[in-house]
Design an enzyme around this catalytic site. Structure first.
Site, PDB file in Angstrom:
ATOM      1  N   ASN A  10       0.868  -1.178   0.000  1.00  0.00           N
ATOM      2  CA  ASN A  10       0.000   0.000   0.000  1.00  0.00           C
ATOM      3  C   ASN A  10       0.903   1.226   0.000  1.00  0.00           C
ATOM      4  OD1 ASN A  10      -1.778   2.050   0.498  1.00  0.00           O
ATOM      5  ND2 ASN A  10      -2.436   1.319   2.522  1.00  0.00           N
ATOM      6  N   LYS A  12       0.056   4.291  -0.192  1.00  0.00           N
ATOM      7  CA  LYS A  12      -0.553   5.458   0.475  1.00  0.00           C
ATOM      8  C   LYS A  12      -0.321   6.724  -0.373  1.00  0.00           C
ATOM      9  CE  LYS A  12      -0.158   2.999   4.810  1.00  0.00           C
ATOM     10  NZ  LYS A  12       0.000   3.009   6.248  1.00  0.00           N
ATOM     11  N   HIS A  96      -9.510   1.069   4.887  1.00  0.00           N
ATOM     12  CA  HIS A  96      -8.237   1.203   5.620  1.00  0.00           C
ATOM     13  C   HIS A  96      -8.453   2.109   6.840  1.00  0.00           C
ATOM     14  CE1 HIS A  96      -4.104   2.213   6.577  1.00  0.00           C
ATOM     15  NE2 HIS A  96      -3.748   1.145   5.884  1.00  0.00           N
ATOM     16  N   GLU A  98      -6.779   4.422   8.017  1.00  0.00           N
ATOM     17  CA  GLU A  98      -6.531   5.847   7.781  1.00  0.00           C
ATOM     18  C   GLU A  98      -7.741   6.504   7.137  1.00  0.00           C
ATOM     19  OE1 GLU A  98      -2.836   5.249   5.728  1.00  0.00           O
ATOM     20  OE2 GLU A  98      -1.915   4.629   7.618  1.00  0.00           O
ATOM     21  N   GLU A 169      -5.265  -5.231  10.348  1.00  0.00           N
ATOM     22  CA  GLU A 169      -4.227  -4.237  10.601  1.00  0.00           C
ATOM     23  C   GLU A 169      -4.513  -3.530  11.924  1.00  0.00           C
ATOM     24  OE1 GLU A 169      -2.280  -2.969   6.593  1.00  0.00           O
ATOM     25  OE2 GLU A 169      -3.951  -1.637   7.006  1.00  0.00           O
ATOM     26  N   GLY A 175       2.805   1.788  10.921  1.00  0.00           N
ATOM     27  CA  GLY A 175       3.791   2.860  10.830  1.00  0.00           C
ATOM     28  C   GLY A 175       4.508   3.156  12.128  1.00  0.00           C
ATOM     29  N   SER A 215       3.670  -2.617  10.274  1.00  0.00           N
ATOM     30  CA  SER A 215       5.121  -2.718  10.496  1.00  0.00           C
ATOM     31  C   SER A 215       5.717  -4.049  10.036  1.00  0.00           C
ATOM     32  CB  SER A 215       5.459  -2.439  11.963  1.00  0.00           C
ATOM     33  OG  SER A 215       5.054  -1.125  12.326  1.00  0.00           O
ATOM     34  N   GLY A 236       3.003  -1.305   4.256  1.00  0.00           N
ATOM     35  CA  GLY A 236       3.040   0.128   3.968  1.00  0.00           C
ATOM     36  C   GLY A 236       4.457   0.575   3.666  1.00  0.00           C
TER      37      GLY A 236
HETATM   38  O1  LIG Z   1      -1.136   0.512   6.792  1.00  0.00           O
HETATM   39  C1  LIG Z   1      -0.405  -0.388   6.400  1.00  0.00           C
HETATM   40  C2  LIG Z   1      -0.681  -1.080   5.133  1.00  0.00           C
HETATM   41  O2  LIG Z   1      -1.961  -0.798   4.654  1.00  0.00           O
HETATM   42  C3  LIG Z   1       0.800  -0.775   7.165  1.00  0.00           C
HETATM   43  O3  LIG Z   1       1.705   0.256   7.141  1.00  0.00           O
HETATM   44  P1  LIG Z   1       3.218   0.020   7.692  1.00  0.00           P
HETATM   45  O4  LIG Z   1       3.712  -1.245   7.030  1.00  0.00           O
HETATM   46  O5  LIG Z   1       3.955   1.240   7.257  1.00  0.00           O
HETATM   47  O6  LIG Z   1       3.096  -0.139   9.170  1.00  0.00           O
END
Ligand SMILES: O=C(CO)COP(=O)(O)O
Length: 252
Positions: A10, A12, A96, A98, A169, A175, A215, A236
């Protein structure tokens, strides 16, 4: 893991069109032939058609990070499932955390988006997960139960959900570098699978791929993937660099 793994990136809101194409091309070169796992990257919508064109004929598929559930109309700023499919994508990430957090997406809206994705022959990746607060209050299963039941409301039979992918997730792991332990993820995925079984039956429960996200890095992917009910990863930060992402894709 008894299902074919899906490793998804992803991206983002990172990378311009030319940066996205450069990374995608490099990744496709590094991947060569890998038919024992599925690979997907989700760039921004602006880069999606260009990246998809450049990946044609390679094992790396593309996806969008969101869609709007209507087919077309006066919905300024939105993009439909058909448009995403026409841009060359096979997948779409839906719900997601976010988007739930910053754009106030609800389970009800998410359910419509999943329906629109299936109607356009896109594979939806339904994201679920608890916040740090909810985990502290031991509400993880309660939250996941609600997100799945409401997110999949409106679907009557398992047939309508064939191919569905779920991504667990935990919000506190995204993150942050705080990866959930493989044992905890396995327990949670078992819970999610038993829920799918209860609502839609054994066949869908067995076939549904449940990814872990939060992560994921080259040094923790293998142990996560060794768990019976972890069927892949939604990555991510570590998917943005082709040399790093390929190490995750090639876990053993
Ligand atoms: O939100 C994520 C994937 O959709 C995970 O993000 P990270 O791998 O940066 O923690």
């Amino acid at each position: 893991m008894s299902r074919k793994a899906l490793i998804a990136g992803n991206w983002k809101m990172f990378k311009t069109g030319s940066q996205a194409v450069a990374t995608a091309k490099k990744l496709a070169q590094l991947v060569e032939n890998m038919d024992d796992r599925d690979i997907m990257i989700a760039p921004t919508l602006l880069s999606l058609p260009l990246v998809s064109q450049n990946l044609e004929g390679t094992p790396v598929k593309t996806g969008a990070q969101n869609l709007f559930h209507e087919k077309e109309g006066a919905f300024t700023g939105e993009v439909s499932a058909e448009m995403i499919k026409a841009a060359g994508a096979d997948y779409v990430i839906i719900g997601h955390s976010e988007r739930r957090q910053y754009f106030h997406e609800t389970d009800n809206g998410i359910s419509k988006k999943i329906k629109a994705a299936f109607d356009a022959r896109l594979t939806p990746i339904l994201c679920i997960g608890e916040t740090h607060e909810e985990k502290k209050e031991e509400k993880t299963f309660y939250v996941l139960d609600k997100q799945i039941r409401n997110g999949l409301k409106g679907f009557r039979s398992a047939d309508e959900l064939s191919g569905l992918v779920i991504a667990y997730e935990p919000v506190w792991a995204i993150g942050t570098g705080n990866v959930a332990t493989p044992e905890d993820v396995e327990t949670t995925h078992q819970y999610v699978r038993s829920l799918i079984m209860e609502i839609f039956g054994k066949d869908l429960a067995n076939a549904t791929r449940i990814l872990y996200g939060g992560s994921v890095k080259p040094d923790n992917v293998s142990v996560l993937m060794s768990m019976q009910n972890i069927d892949g990863a939604l990555v991510g930060g570590a998917s943005l660099d082709a040399d790093t992402f390929i190490k995750i894709i090639k876990f053993d």
